[in-house]
Motif scaffolding. Structure first.
Motif, PDB file in Angstrom:
ATOM      1  N   LEU A   1       0.827  -1.209   0.000  1.00 31.93           N
ATOM      2  CA  LEU A   1       0.000   0.000   0.000  1.00 31.93           C
ATOM      3  C   LEU A   1       0.862   1.261   0.000  1.00 31.93           C
ATOM      4  O   LEU A   1       0.488   2.275  -0.578  1.00 31.93           O
ATOM      5  N   SER A   2       1.992   1.192   0.656  1.00 33.36           N
ATOM      6  CA  SER A   2       2.846   2.385   0.756  1.00 33.36           C
ATOM      7  C   SER A   2       3.492   2.702  -0.584  1.00 33.36           C
ATOM      8  O   SER A   2       4.031   1.818  -1.248  1.00 33.36           O
ATOM      9  N   PRO A   3       3.477   3.986  -0.986  1.00 36.55           N
ATOM     10  CA  PRO A   3       4.089   4.337  -2.275  1.00 36.55           C
ATOM     11  C   PRO A   3       5.619   4.262  -2.266  1.00 36.55           C
ATOM     12  O   PRO A   3       6.228   4.077  -3.315  1.00 36.55           O
ATOM     13  N   PHE A   4       6.240   4.381  -1.098  1.00 35.70           N
ATOM     14  CA  PHE A   4       7.711   4.490  -1.086  1.00 35.70           C
ATOM     15  C   PHE A   4       8.421   3.184  -1.466  1.00 35.70           C
ATOM     16  O   PHE A   4       9.397   3.211  -2.216  1.00 35.70           O
ATOM     17  N   PRO A   5       7.974   2.022  -0.971  1.00 34.24           N
ATOM     18  CA  PRO A   5       8.656   0.794  -1.378  1.00 34.24           C
ATOM     19  C   PRO A   5       8.503   0.490  -2.868  1.00 34.24           C
ATOM     20  O   PRO A   5       9.305  -0.268  -3.428  1.00 34.24           O
TER      21      PRO A   5
ATOM     22  N   PRO B   1      17.607   1.987   5.347  1.00 34.33           N
ATOM     23  CA  PRO B   1      16.256   2.546   5.235  1.00 34.33           C
ATOM     24  C   PRO B   1      16.204   3.636   4.142  1.00 34.33           C
ATOM     25  O   PRO B   1      17.219   3.913   3.514  1.00 34.33           O
ATOM     26  N   GLU B   2      15.053   4.231   3.928  1.00 33.03           N
ATOM     27  CA  GLU B   2      14.819   5.384   3.053  1.00 33.03           C
ATOM     28  C   GLU B   2      14.882   5.006   1.556  1.00 33.03           C
ATOM     29  O   GLU B   2      15.947   4.714   1.000  1.00 33.03           O
ATOM     30  N   SER B   3      13.706   5.094   0.924  1.00 33.95           N
ATOM     31  CA  SER B   3      13.554   4.599  -0.451  1.00 33.95           C
ATOM     32  C   SER B   3      14.560   5.186  -1.446  1.00 33.95           C
ATOM     33  O   SER B   3      15.162   4.464  -2.240  1.00 33.95           O
ATOM     34  N   GLU B   4      14.736   6.497  -1.401  1.00 35.69           N
ATOM     35  CA  GLU B   4      15.622   7.140  -2.390  1.00 35.69           C
ATOM     36  C   GLU B   4      17.067   6.667  -2.205  1.00 35.69           C
ATOM     37  O   GLU B   4      17.781   6.383  -3.171  1.00 35.69           O
TER      38      GLU B   4
ATOM     39  N   PRO C   1       1.473  -2.257  17.572  1.00 39.60           N
ATOM     40  CA  PRO C   1       2.857  -1.917  17.939  1.00 39.60           C
ATOM     41  C   PRO C   1       3.858  -2.443  16.914  1.00 39.60           C
ATOM     42  O   PRO C   1       3.705  -3.548  16.402  1.00 39.60           O
ATOM     43  N   LYS C   2       4.860  -1.630  16.640  1.00 34.87           N
ATOM     44  CA  LYS C   2       5.864  -2.043  15.639  1.00 34.87           C
ATOM     45  C   LYS C   2       6.879  -3.009  16.240  1.00 34.87           C
ATOM     46  O   LYS C   2       7.593  -3.698  15.503  1.00 34.87           O
ATOM     47  N   GLY C   3       6.957  -3.038  17.569  1.00 40.09           N
ATOM     48  CA  GLY C   3       7.803  -4.007  18.275  1.00 40.09           C
ATOM     49  C   GLY C   3       9.223  -4.055  17.739  1.00 40.09           C
ATOM     50  O   GLY C   3       9.893  -3.024  17.616  1.00 40.09           O
TER      51      GLY C   3
ATOM     52  N   ILE D   1      13.960   4.147  12.345  1.00 39.40           N
ATOM     53  CA  ILE D   1      13.026   5.211  11.922  1.00 39.40           C
ATOM     54  C   ILE D   1      11.589   4.685  11.959  1.00 39.40           C
ATOM     55  O   ILE D   1      10.636   5.450  12.037  1.00 39.40           O
ATOM     56  N   GLY D   2      11.437   3.373  11.890  1.00 40.60           N
ATOM     57  CA  GLY D   2      10.111   2.768  12.039  1.00 40.60           C
ATOM     58  C   GLY D   2       9.238   2.837  10.798  1.00 40.60           C
ATOM     59  O   GLY D   2       8.041   2.605  10.854  1.00 40.60           O
ATOM     60  N   ARG D   3       9.826   3.181   9.660  1.00 42.37           N
ATOM     61  CA  ARG D   3       9.028   3.296   8.423  1.00 42.37           C
ATOM     62  C   ARG D   3       9.448   2.264   7.391  1.00 42.37           C
ATOM     63  O   ARG D   3      10.507   1.657   7.514  1.00 42.37           O
ATOM     64  N   VAL D   4       8.606   2.100   6.368  1.00 42.91           N
ATOM     65  CA  VAL D   4       8.985   1.255   5.234  1.00 42.91           C
ATOM     66  C   VAL D   4       9.233   2.162   4.040  1.00 42.91           C
ATOM     67  O   VAL D   4       8.596   3.206   3.924  1.00 42.91           O
ATOM     68  N   PRO D   5      10.173   1.762   3.162  1.00 39.02           N
ATOM     69  CA  PRO D   5      10.882   0.485   3.113  1.00 39.02           C
ATOM     70  C   PRO D   5      12.178   0.489   3.917  1.00 39.02           C
ATOM     71  O   PRO D   5      12.693   1.539   4.291  1.00 39.02           O
ATOM     72  N   ALA D   6      12.683  -0.766   4.127  1.00 42.86           N
ATOM     73  CA  ALA D   6      14.075  -0.970   4.541  1.00 42.86           C
ATOM     74  C   ALA D   6      14.546  -2.195   3.781  1.00 42.86           C
ATOM     75  O   ALA D   6      13.775  -3.143   3.584  1.00 42.86           O
TER      76      ALA D   6
ATOM     77  N   PRO E   1       4.561  -5.035  11.184  1.00 38.99           N
ATOM     78  CA  PRO E   1       3.293  -4.576  11.765  1.00 38.99           C
ATOM     79  C   PRO E   1       3.314  -3.056  11.983  1.00 38.99           C
ATOM     80  O   PRO E   1       4.377  -2.446  12.033  1.00 38.99           O
ATOM     81  N   GLY E   2       2.109  -2.496  12.098  1.00 38.14           N
ATOM     82  CA  GLY E   2       1.978  -1.113  12.574  1.00 38.14           C
ATOM     83  C   GLY E   2       2.308  -0.037  11.559  1.00 38.14           C
ATOM     84  O   GLY E   2       2.491   1.121  11.921  1.00 38.14           O
ATOM     85  N   ILE E   3       2.370  -0.385  10.269  1.00 43.18           N
ATOM     86  CA  ILE E   3       2.688   0.653   9.275  1.00 43.18           C
ATOM     87  C   ILE E   3       1.430   1.448   8.896  1.00 43.18           C
ATOM     88  O   ILE E   3       1.474   2.666   8.762  1.00 43.18           O
ATOM     89  N   HIS E   4       0.304   0.747   8.766  1.00 43.09           N
ATOM     90  CA  HIS E   4      -0.928   1.461   8.382  1.00 43.09           C
ATOM     91  C   HIS E   4      -1.989   1.401   9.479  1.00 43.09           C
ATOM     92  O   HIS E   4      -3.158   1.667   9.221  1.00 43.09           O
ATOM     93  N   ASP E   5      -1.580   0.972  10.690  1.00 41.75           N
ATOM     94  CA  ASP E   5      -2.536   0.957  11.799  1.00 41.75           C
ATOM     95  C   ASP E   5      -1.759   1.148  13.105  1.00 41.75           C
ATOM     96  O   ASP E   5      -0.560   1.418  13.074  1.00 41.75           O
TER      97      ASP E   5
HETATM   98  N1  GSH Z   1      11.154   9.161   3.435  1.00 42.19           N
HETATM   99  C1  GSH Z   1      10.726   7.788   3.629  1.00 42.19           C
HETATM  100  C2  GSH Z   1       9.218   7.784   3.834  1.00 42.19           C
HETATM  101  C3  GSH Z   1       8.713   6.387   4.212  1.00 42.19           C
HETATM  102  C4  GSH Z   1       7.326   6.458   4.836  1.00 42.19           C
HETATM  103  O1  GSH Z   1       6.865   7.520   5.284  1.00 42.19           O
HETATM  104  N2  GSH Z   1       6.659   5.304   4.897  1.00 42.19           N
HETATM  105  C5  GSH Z   1       5.375   5.233   5.580  1.00 42.19           C
HETATM  106  C6  GSH Z   1       4.378   4.400   4.784  1.00 42.19           C
HETATM  107  S1  GSH Z   1       3.726   5.341   3.434  1.00 42.19           S
HETATM  108  C7  GSH Z   1       5.544   4.527   6.906  1.00 42.19           C
HETATM  109  O2  GSH Z   1       6.314   3.595   7.005  1.00 42.19           O
HETATM  110  N3  GSH Z   1       4.788   4.970   7.917  1.00 42.19           N
HETATM  111  C8  GSH Z   1       4.769   4.329   9.191  1.00 42.19           C
HETATM  112  C9  GSH Z   1       4.781   5.313  10.300  1.00 42.19           C
HETATM  113  O3  GSH Z   1       4.949   6.513  10.049  1.00 42.19           O
HETATM  114  O4  GSH Z   1       4.604   4.891  11.436  1.00 42.19           O
HETATM  115  C10 GSH Z   1      11.157   6.957   2.425  1.00 42.19           C
HETATM  116  O5  GSH Z   1      11.252   7.509   1.330  1.00 42.19           O
HETATM  117  O6  GSH Z   1      11.431   5.753   2.588  1.00 42.19           O
END
Ligand code: GSH
Length: 220
Positions: free
Chosen positions: A8-12, A64-67, A39-41, A49-54, A32-36
């Protein structure tokens, strides 16, 4: 390699474009916990950073960080190239990714929060002002996007990976807010979106995102 991500996430998506194009095998892990609010545990051990992608390399190192991941893959696996040789064209690729991240995605963010609330509580004035802001950001894109079938030039680049999932949200998700048609007055951007699926890798990414999007909208 392992790609921590959600469809669902555009970055990965831009990372998958690089992996598919370069023929690199990888396993998908959906943390877990990316769109809800789950807990990300232990995902914080993977990516503080707790975000996707990695992206986890075969030797266990994790980026981490798509770019940044796409630039790494370009350096480590140069064939086929996803950045043109010409410095000006390379700058255009980076410019389009930047416009997507800084202006379009930022204008969309408040709407991701809106859809997490019941429709009856939606603030229509706020929605309308965000849609205007997205339209303005799409006009920045309109000024620079290519006219030869790809975001830049005649072949796949990182810019396609950045733009595809975002323009897909414009076309297939934003209509839930019943705002103006954001393609109006942006013919180059609309033509790009309507034809980029002719590329087989882009078609695959569009399909993957569509499945995830429809599921999230309760239509899957
Ligand atoms: N700058 C990051 C942005 C990644 C990002 O914001 N991913 C969102 C999903 S669209 C995410 O993991 N959100 C989880 C959160 O913020 O807890 C990248 O390019 O990888």
């Amino acid at each position: 390699m392992k790609l921590y991500q959600t469809y669902l996430s555009p970055f990965p998506t831009r990372v998958r474009l690089s992996l598919y194009a370069k023929g690199i095998e990888f396993e998908v892990i959906e943390p877990p916990g990316i769109h809800d609010d789950t807990p990300k545990g232990s995902y914080f051990d993977v990516n503080p950073i707790g975000r996707v992608p990695a992206l986890e390399l075969d030797d266990g190192r994790i980026l981490p960080e798509s770019e940044v991941i796409c630039e790494y893959l370009e350096d480590a696996f140069p064939d086929p190239p996803l950045l043109p040789k010409d410095p000006w064209a390379r700058a255009q690729v980076r410019l389009l990714s930047r416009i997507s991240d800084i202006y379009i995605v930022m204008a969309m963010l408040p709407l991701f929060n809106v859809v997490a609330t019941p429709p009856k509580s939606w603030d229509q004035a706020k929605i309308s002002s965000q849609l205007d802001e997205i339209g303005e950001a799409l006009s920045f894109l309109e000024a620079y996007i290519g006219k030869e079938g790809y975001a830049v030039g005649r072949s796949l680049t990182h810019a396609d990976g950045a733009l595809l999932p975002i323009l897909q949200l414009v076309d297939e998700w934003l209509p839930i807010f019943r705002g103006p048609n954001l393609w109006t007055g942006r013919p180059k951007t609309e033509a790009y979106w309507r034809t980029i699926g002719n590329d087989p890798i882009c078609a695959r990414l569009i399909d993957e995102t569509r499945t995830a999007l429809q599921k999230s909208m309760g239509r899957g």
